[in-house]
Motif scaffolding. Structure first.
Motif, PDB file in Angstrom:
ATOM      1  N   ARG A   1      11.564   5.111  -2.665  1.00  0.00           N
ATOM      2  CA  ARG A   1      11.861   4.394  -3.904  1.00  0.00           C
ATOM      3  C   ARG A   1      10.696   4.539  -4.892  1.00  0.00           C
ATOM      4  NH1 ARG A   1      12.423  -0.609  -2.172  1.00  0.00           N
ATOM      5  NH2 ARG A   1      14.665  -0.421  -1.875  1.00  0.00           N
ATOM      6  N   ALA A   2       9.478   4.345  -4.397  1.00  0.00           N
ATOM      7  CA  ALA A   2       8.304   4.410  -5.268  1.00  0.00           C
ATOM      8  C   ALA A   2       8.125   5.804  -5.865  1.00  0.00           C
ATOM      9  CB  ALA A   2       7.056   3.983  -4.502  1.00  0.00           C
ATOM     10  N   VAL A   3       8.268   6.838  -5.045  1.00  0.00           N
ATOM     11  CA  VAL A   3       8.144   8.212  -5.550  1.00  0.00           C
ATOM     12  C   VAL A   3       9.225   8.479  -6.586  1.00  0.00           C
ATOM     13  CG1 VAL A   3       8.363  10.662  -4.931  1.00  0.00           C
ATOM     14  CG2 VAL A   3       7.005   9.134  -3.484  1.00  0.00           C
ATOM     15  N   HIS A   4      10.451   8.154  -6.245  1.00  0.00           N
ATOM     16  CA  HIS A   4      11.598   8.415  -7.118  1.00  0.00           C
ATOM     17  C   HIS A   4      11.450   7.685  -8.462  1.00  0.00           C
ATOM     18  CE1 HIS A   4      15.724   9.779  -7.692  1.00  0.00           C
ATOM     19  NE2 HIS A   4      15.967   8.607  -8.239  1.00  0.00           N
ATOM     20  N   GLU A   5      11.110   6.399  -8.413  1.00  0.00           N
ATOM     21  CA  GLU A   5      10.980   5.610  -9.643  1.00  0.00           C
ATOM     22  C   GLU A   5       9.807   6.052 -10.497  1.00  0.00           C
ATOM     23  OE1 GLU A   5      11.017   1.499  -8.414  1.00  0.00           O
ATOM     24  OE2 GLU A   5      13.184   1.550  -8.006  1.00  0.00           O
ATOM     25  N   ALA A   6       8.808   6.695  -9.894  1.00  0.00           N
ATOM     26  CA  ALA A   6       7.659   7.202 -10.650  1.00  0.00           C
ATOM     27  C   ALA A   6       7.874   8.635 -11.126  1.00  0.00           C
ATOM     28  CB  ALA A   6       6.391   7.101  -9.802  1.00  0.00           C
TER      29      ALA A   6
ATOM     30  N   LEU B   1       0.831  -1.209   0.000  1.00  0.00           N
ATOM     31  CA  LEU B   1       0.000   0.000   0.000  1.00  0.00           C
ATOM     32  C   LEU B   1       0.865   1.260   0.000  1.00  0.00           C
ATOM     33  CD1 LEU B   1      -2.697  -1.290   2.498  1.00  0.00           C
ATOM     34  CD2 LEU B   1      -3.048  -0.819   0.061  1.00  0.00           C
ATOM     35  N   THR B   2       1.989   1.224   0.685  1.00  0.00           N
ATOM     36  CA  THR B   2       2.922   2.355   0.691  1.00  0.00           C
ATOM     37  C   THR B   2       3.517   2.556  -0.693  1.00  0.00           C
ATOM     38  OG1 THR B   2       3.426   2.103   3.030  1.00  0.00           O
ATOM     39  CG2 THR B   2       5.103   3.189   1.682  1.00  0.00           C
ATOM     40  N   ARG B   3       3.897   1.462  -1.345  1.00  0.00           N
ATOM     41  CA  ARG B   3       4.445   1.551  -2.705  1.00  0.00           C
ATOM     42  C   ARG B   3       3.428   2.194  -3.646  1.00  0.00           C
ATOM     43  NH1 ARG B   3       3.683  -0.698  -7.211  1.00  0.00           N
ATOM     44  NH2 ARG B   3       2.324  -2.327  -6.404  1.00  0.00           N
ATOM     45  N   ARG B   4       2.193   1.765  -3.570  1.00  0.00           N
ATOM     46  CA  ARG B   4       1.144   2.327  -4.441  1.00  0.00           C
ATOM     47  C   ARG B   4       0.960   3.824  -4.190  1.00  0.00           C
ATOM     48  NH1 ARG B   4      -3.579  -2.209  -3.727  1.00  0.00           N
ATOM     49  NH2 ARG B   4      -2.364  -3.963  -4.489  1.00  0.00           N
ATOM     50  N   PHE B   5       0.979   4.206  -2.918  1.00  0.00           N
ATOM     51  CA  PHE B   5       0.848   5.630  -2.584  1.00  0.00           C
ATOM     52  C   PHE B   5       2.029   6.417  -3.140  1.00  0.00           C
ATOM     53  CE2 PHE B   5       1.470   8.971   0.844  1.00  0.00           C
ATOM     54  CZ  PHE B   5       0.599   9.889   0.259  1.00  0.00           C
ATOM     55  N   GLY B   6       3.228   5.902  -2.964  1.00  0.00           N
ATOM     56  CA  GLY B   6       4.414   6.569  -3.500  1.00  0.00           C
ATOM     57  C   GLY B   6       4.371   6.696  -5.012  1.00  0.00           C
ATOM     58  N   GLU B   7       3.937   5.647  -5.678  1.00  0.00           N
ATOM     59  CA  GLU B   7       3.804   5.720  -7.145  1.00  0.00           C
ATOM     60  C   GLU B   7       2.806   6.798  -7.544  1.00  0.00           C
ATOM     61  OE1 GLU B   7       2.727   1.759  -8.323  1.00  0.00           O
ATOM     62  OE2 GLU B   7       4.831   1.096  -8.407  1.00  0.00           O
ATOM     63  N   TRP B   8       1.682   6.880  -6.836  1.00  0.00           N
ATOM     64  CA  TRP B   8       0.693   7.919  -7.133  1.00  0.00           C
ATOM     65  C   TRP B   8       1.324   9.304  -6.965  1.00  0.00           C
ATOM     66  CZ3 TRP B   8      -1.064  11.828  -4.011  1.00  0.00           C
ATOM     67  CH2 TRP B   8      -2.078  12.604  -4.543  1.00  0.00           C
ATOM     68  N   MET B   9       2.068   9.483  -5.869  1.00  0.00           N
ATOM     69  CA  MET B   9       2.717  10.782  -5.641  1.00  0.00           C
ATOM     70  C   MET B   9       3.639  11.132  -6.802  1.00  0.00           C
ATOM     71  SD  MET B   9       3.662  10.659  -1.572  1.00  0.00           S
ATOM     72  CE  MET B   9       4.667  12.119  -1.697  1.00  0.00           C
TER      73      MET B   9
END
Length: 179
Positions: free
Chosen positions: A50-55, A20-28
């Motif tokens: 990681r998720a924010v950066h990669e997105a 769920l954290t990864r999904r939120f970071g990707e959305w951001m």
């Protein structure tokens, strides 16, 4: 929008929290938001960065010197702001964020939540904290706060500074009202 995120730096927690954290970071990241976080490379902190950066999003890390010295700074920090201690870290995160979101976390996360909410309650700022209540993680805290409210020890209006989202859709909706 600059979204401050408070969360656990532990890895041995429910795997669903990481997803769920990864999904939120990707959305951001996909939506051009900037993450403001504690700069650590552990647990949910590293996951969201990681998720924010990669997105494609930007990550601002408020990094205490003890974290830097211990080699625990995330490689996903784009802008590193060094600080002396956890009090400084909270001040930086509050100053750099438009709104703050609390993911599952421990005593450090609780400290961060209540520092922001308490300072808002007496007029230092108007920023809110949104508890992302993944899998009901924050339910015991919400029960305690309700009991405190019923006892009259929490001032009216407290709930205006501390919001609760049970799903990412609810969280996104609340964030859209903040930006």
């Amino acid at each position: 929008m600059h979204i401050g995120v408070f969360c656990s730096a532990n890895a041995d927690i429910d795997a669903d929290f990481f997803e769920l954290t990864r999904r939120f970071g990707e959305w951001m990241g996909r939506n051009g938001h900037t993450l403001v976080f504690g700069g650590c490379n552990l647990g949910l902190m590293e996951c969201v960065a990681r998720a924010v950066h990669e997105a494609g999003g930007l990550c601002i890390g408020a990094v205490p010197t003890i974290v830097e010295k211990g080699g625990r700074t995330s490689d996903h920090v784009d802008v590193k702001i060094m600080c002396d201690n956890l009090s400084d870290r909270k001040d930086i995160m509050l100053a750099k964020s438009d709104v703050l979101v609390a993911l599952p976390g421990g005593v450090g996360t609780l400290d961060e939540i209540f520092t922001v909410v308490a300072s808002a309650s007496i007029g230092y700022h108007r920023k809110r904290v949104i508890l992302y209540n993944m899998k009901g993680f924050w339910n015991p805290l919400l029960t305690m706060l309700d009991s405190m409210k019923q006892s009259g020890v929490i001032r009216p209006g407290f709930e205006d500074q501390l919001l609760v989202a049970s799903t990412q859709d609810e969280l996104v909706e609340m964030l859209s009202c903040e930006g």
